[in-house]
Design a protein around this motif. Sequence first.
Motif, PDB file in Angstrom:
ATOM      1  N   ASN A 275      38.023  21.610  27.639  1.00 17.85           N
ATOM      2  CA  ASN A 275      37.505  22.075  26.345  1.00 17.85           C
ATOM      3  C   ASN A 275      36.453  23.176  26.486  1.00 17.85           C
ATOM      4  O   ASN A 275      35.993  23.714  25.470  1.00 17.85           O
ATOM      5  N   ASN A 276      36.066  23.481  27.711  1.00 21.96           N
ATOM      6  CA  ASN A 276      35.035  24.499  27.924  1.00 21.96           C
ATOM      7  C   ASN A 276      35.491  25.542  28.949  1.00 21.96           C
ATOM      8  O   ASN A 276      34.682  26.053  29.728  1.00 21.96           O
ATOM      9  N   THR A 277      36.772  25.862  28.931  1.00 21.88           N
ATOM     10  CA  THR A 277      37.287  26.790  29.928  1.00 21.88           C
ATOM     11  C   THR A 277      36.727  28.210  29.757  1.00 21.88           C
ATOM     12  O   THR A 277      36.454  28.887  30.751  1.00 21.88           O
ATOM     13  N   PHE A 278      36.573  28.645  28.503  1.00 21.26           N
ATOM     14  CA  PHE A 278      36.057  30.005  28.313  1.00 21.26           C
ATOM     15  C   PHE A 278      34.608  30.144  28.782  1.00 21.26           C
ATOM     16  O   PHE A 278      34.296  31.103  29.504  1.00 21.26           O
ATOM     17  N   PRO A 279      33.685  29.216  28.425  1.00 18.57           N
ATOM     18  CA  PRO A 279      32.328  29.301  28.993  1.00 18.57           C
ATOM     19  C   PRO A 279      32.322  29.235  30.525  1.00 18.57           C
ATOM     20  O   PRO A 279      31.529  29.930  31.174  1.00 18.57           O
ATOM     21  N   LEU A 280      33.210  28.418  31.104  1.00 20.29           N
ATOM     22  CA  LEU A 280      33.283  28.334  32.563  1.00 20.29           C
ATOM     23  C   LEU A 280      33.753  29.652  33.165  1.00 20.29           C
ATOM     24  O   LEU A 280      33.265  30.079  34.219  1.00 20.29           O
TER      25      LEU A 280
ATOM     26  N   LEU B 139      25.669  30.815  48.983  1.00 19.21           N
ATOM     27  CA  LEU B 139      26.737  30.379  48.088  1.00 19.21           C
ATOM     28  C   LEU B 139      27.768  31.490  47.990  1.00 19.21           C
ATOM     29  O   LEU B 139      27.439  32.631  47.659  1.00 19.21           O
ATOM     30  N   GLN B 140      29.016  31.158  48.294  1.00 18.04           N
ATOM     31  CA  GLN B 140      30.105  32.133  48.197  1.00 18.04           C
ATOM     32  C   GLN B 140      30.767  31.978  46.836  1.00 18.04           C
ATOM     33  O   GLN B 140      31.468  31.002  46.562  1.00 18.04           O
ATOM     34  N   ALA B 141      30.547  32.969  45.970  1.00 17.40           N
ATOM     35  CA  ALA B 141      30.996  32.874  44.581  1.00 17.40           C
ATOM     36  C   ALA B 141      32.512  32.806  44.455  1.00 17.40           C
ATOM     37  O   ALA B 141      33.034  32.175  43.529  1.00 17.40           O
ATOM     38  N   SER B 142      33.240  33.436  45.363  1.00 11.69           N
ATOM     39  CA  SER B 142      34.703  33.426  45.274  1.00 11.69           C
ATOM     40  C   SER B 142      35.272  32.023  45.453  1.00 11.69           C
ATOM     41  O   SER B 142      36.344  31.709  44.912  1.00 11.69           O
ATOM     42  N   GLU B 143      34.573  31.161  46.203  1.00 13.52           N
ATOM     43  CA  GLU B 143      35.018  29.767  46.348  1.00 13.52           C
ATOM     44  C   GLU B 143      34.897  29.024  45.028  1.00 13.52           C
ATOM     45  O   GLU B 143      35.763  28.218  44.660  1.00 13.52           O
ATOM     46  N   VAL B 144      33.815  29.292  44.287  1.00 12.92           N
ATOM     47  CA  VAL B 144      33.651  28.695  42.965  1.00 12.92           C
ATOM     48  C   VAL B 144      34.725  29.222  42.021  1.00 12.92           C
ATOM     49  O   VAL B 144      35.283  28.470  41.201  1.00 12.92           O
ATOM     50  N   ALA B 145      35.047  30.512  42.142  1.00 12.99           N
ATOM     51  CA  ALA B 145      36.046  31.124  41.264  1.00 12.99           C
ATOM     52  C   ALA B 145      37.420  30.479  41.436  1.00 12.99           C
ATOM     53  O   ALA B 145      38.180  30.361  40.464  1.00 12.99           O
ATOM     54  N   LYS B 146      37.763  30.054  42.652  1.00 19.15           N
ATOM     55  CA  LYS B 146      39.062  29.407  42.873  1.00 19.15           C
ATOM     56  C   LYS B 146      39.214  28.172  41.994  1.00 19.15           C
ATOM     57  O   LYS B 146      40.239  27.983  41.326  1.00 19.15           O
ATOM     58  N   VAL B 147      38.193  27.330  41.966  1.00 18.13           N
ATOM     59  CA  VAL B 147      38.257  26.082  41.193  1.00 18.13           C
ATOM     60  C   VAL B 147      38.259  26.381  39.705  1.00 18.13           C
ATOM     61  O   VAL B 147      39.055  25.828  38.935  1.00 18.13           O
ATOM     62  N   MET B 148      37.362  27.264  39.280  1.00 19.60           N
ATOM     63  CA  MET B 148      37.234  27.558  37.855  1.00 19.60           C
ATOM     64  C   MET B 148      38.509  28.204  37.302  1.00 19.60           C
ATOM     65  O   MET B 148      38.934  27.909  36.180  1.00 19.60           O
ATOM     66  N   MET B 149      39.122  29.078  38.061  1.00 17.97           N
ATOM     67  CA  MET B 149      40.339  29.734  37.584  1.00 17.97           C
ATOM     68  C   MET B 149      41.525  28.779  37.563  1.00 17.97           C
ATOM     69  O   MET B 149      42.445  28.942  36.747  1.00 17.97           O
TER      70      MET B 149
ATOM     71  N   THR C  58      41.238  36.958  46.811  1.00 19.90           N
ATOM     72  CA  THR C  58      42.026  37.616  45.771  1.00 19.90           C
ATOM     73  C   THR C  58      43.481  37.158  45.825  1.00 19.90           C
ATOM     74  O   THR C  58      44.094  36.863  44.792  1.00 19.90           O
ATOM     75  N   VAL C  59      44.044  37.079  47.027  1.00 21.11           N
ATOM     76  CA  VAL C  59      45.425  36.619  47.194  1.00 21.11           C
ATOM     77  C   VAL C  59      45.572  35.186  46.713  1.00 21.11           C
ATOM     78  O   VAL C  59      46.509  34.850  45.967  1.00 21.11           O
ATOM     79  N   VAL C  60      44.644  34.314  47.107  1.00 21.56           N
ATOM     80  CA  VAL C  60      44.730  32.897  46.753  1.00 21.56           C
ATOM     81  C   VAL C  60      44.652  32.711  45.242  1.00 21.56           C
ATOM     82  O   VAL C  60      45.473  31.996  44.638  1.00 21.56           O
ATOM     83  N   ILE C  61      43.688  33.342  44.599  1.00 26.52           N
ATOM     84  CA  ILE C  61      43.511  33.171  43.152  1.00 26.52           C
ATOM     85  C   ILE C  61      44.699  33.750  42.383  1.00 26.52           C
ATOM     86  O   ILE C  61      45.215  33.124  41.437  1.00 26.52           O
ATOM     87  N   SER C  62      45.156  34.926  42.771  1.00 27.19           N
ATOM     88  CA  SER C  62      46.272  35.571  42.061  1.00 27.19           C
ATOM     89  C   SER C  62      47.547  34.737  42.162  1.00 27.19           C
ATOM     90  O   SER C  62      48.225  34.487  41.147  1.00 27.19           O
ATOM     91  N   LEU C  63      47.888  34.290  43.363  1.00 30.06           N
ATOM     92  CA  LEU C  63      49.116  33.513  43.545  1.00 30.06           C
ATOM     93  C   LEU C  63      48.999  32.129  42.917  1.00 30.06           C
ATOM     94  O   LEU C  63      49.993  31.579  42.421  1.00 30.06           O
ATOM     95  N   MET C  64      47.792  31.555  42.917  1.00 25.38           N
ATOM     96  CA  MET C  64      47.606  30.254  42.253  1.00 25.38           C
ATOM     97  C   MET C  64      47.849  30.378  40.758  1.00 25.38           C
ATOM     98  O   MET C  64      48.563  29.563  40.154  1.00 25.38           O
ATOM     99  N   MET C  65      47.257  31.395  40.116  1.00 23.31           N
ATOM    100  CA  MET C  65      47.446  31.588  38.675  1.00 23.31           C
ATOM    101  C   MET C  65      48.898  31.892  38.356  1.00 23.31           C
ATOM    102  O   MET C  65      49.451  31.374  37.367  1.00 23.31           O
ATOM    103  N   LEU C  66      49.539  32.700  39.181  1.00 22.99           N
ATOM    104  CA  LEU C  66      50.950  33.021  38.971  1.00 22.99           C
ATOM    105  C   LEU C  66      51.825  31.782  39.158  1.00 22.99           C
ATOM    106  O   LEU C  66      52.800  31.585  38.430  1.00 22.99           O
TER     107      LEU C  66
END
Length: 449
Positions: A145-150, A182-192, A237-245
């Motif tokens: 319910n809070n995906t956009f704020p995340l 803190l590596q922000a891209s690791e957080v981005a994987k979970v949030m995306m 970038t590869v991990v997040i893009s292919l996960m979303m796809l």
Amino acid sequence: LHFAKPIPKPMMSCYCHLHVQVLICSVVTHSADISLSLVCKNSTKNNKEIEMAEFAQTTINKINQFYSRWAPRVPSEVTPRNVLIFCVVALLCLGSIMVASASMPYAERLHENSFHYVLRHGISIAVAGVLAYAVYRVPLNVWFNNTFPLWILTILLLAAVLVVGTEVNGSTRWIRVAGFTLQASEVAKVMMAIFTADYVVRRAEEVRNNIKGLIRLGIIMLLTVGLIIAEPDLGATVVISLMMLGIFFLAGAPLIQFGMAFGAIFAAFVFLIVFEPYRFERLMSFSNPWEDPLGTGYQLSNALMAFGRGEWFGVGLGHSVQKMAYLPEAHTDFMLAILGEEFGFFGITTVLILSFTMLLCCIKVGHRALKNQYLRAGYLAYGVSIIFLLQILVNAGMNMGMLPTKGLTLPFISYGGSSLIMCAVMISLILKIDATTQSANPTKEESSF
């Protein structure tokens, strides 16, 4: 033409009329032959599709029969949840041992304390446990319910890396906080993964029947990975893009849209590799690292020597030679090479079996969630599975010289606080999905728009 005398006009008109009729009959007959040929081809194509569908269904039925036959014989304690916990704990133990073994020479030389990285790894495990417990206590609907704020929070975090981040080896990927990074891209994987799982359900009608679904998701993906590639971090970038796809495809997107998106992503990656000299050098060097073993092939050639020394059962714990400043990043990205040197083929096989068993448990939990109509939870579990799969394959592949060198850790094995914490958070989400989706969903999840 066959008359010696001129043909009378009445006869000529009859002859011409007859000739036209013959021509018409020939054209009609030829058209009928073409139509019949097309029908036969379409019929053959349909028959092949039916045969493929029947083969797939037969395979699924055989798997179900095998599972139904052997499942009752398995003890009741052997559930996906329990097996998943066992695999994670086993990998954490092996990872901690290998971090201690691989990092001690490097820590002694750099920090004059052999246990520097061991202590930090222990702190990361403690933080990961606390954060994983906190995530488990949060209901899944709170995340969905809070995906956009995340997502906004993720974008701000990625932007902050470019402004106040710490540069290491030419890349600005970390934010330093109280002596830790803190590596922000690791957080981005979970949030995306959370965002995409909610999106494909909330916009289900557009995802399945309209190009708008792909365009909206493409804009979100572009904004997110654009900040990551600016760090630069091509691996994340590869991990997040292919996960979303992957989630987009599993949600029922048309094949033509999936093909378009995959083609665009592939073209973008080719562009990023070809027009960046150091990436192109890595791509070329991994195919033959011995061509320049002291230059572009240095890291991979030493990793391959580590595997060669390990043979079947390794040289023994702590007896690695490559970790003595020969193999760079031995305790992080190339941990698998040191493990192969000290424990051999047996050790590599054990780690990969545990990793893929963990992955299969995540897929099993996701499959049951979708079966019980918990669509968001099911797609999230599959998204987490894709992240784990890509990280395992890329890390193992680059260690063995099958893929170019990329900065992706092996889950729960490699040293890296941010990666370890986010992997623990993803496992916590899988366990929460398992606990929440045991029975059928009383309210079937559908698109709200």
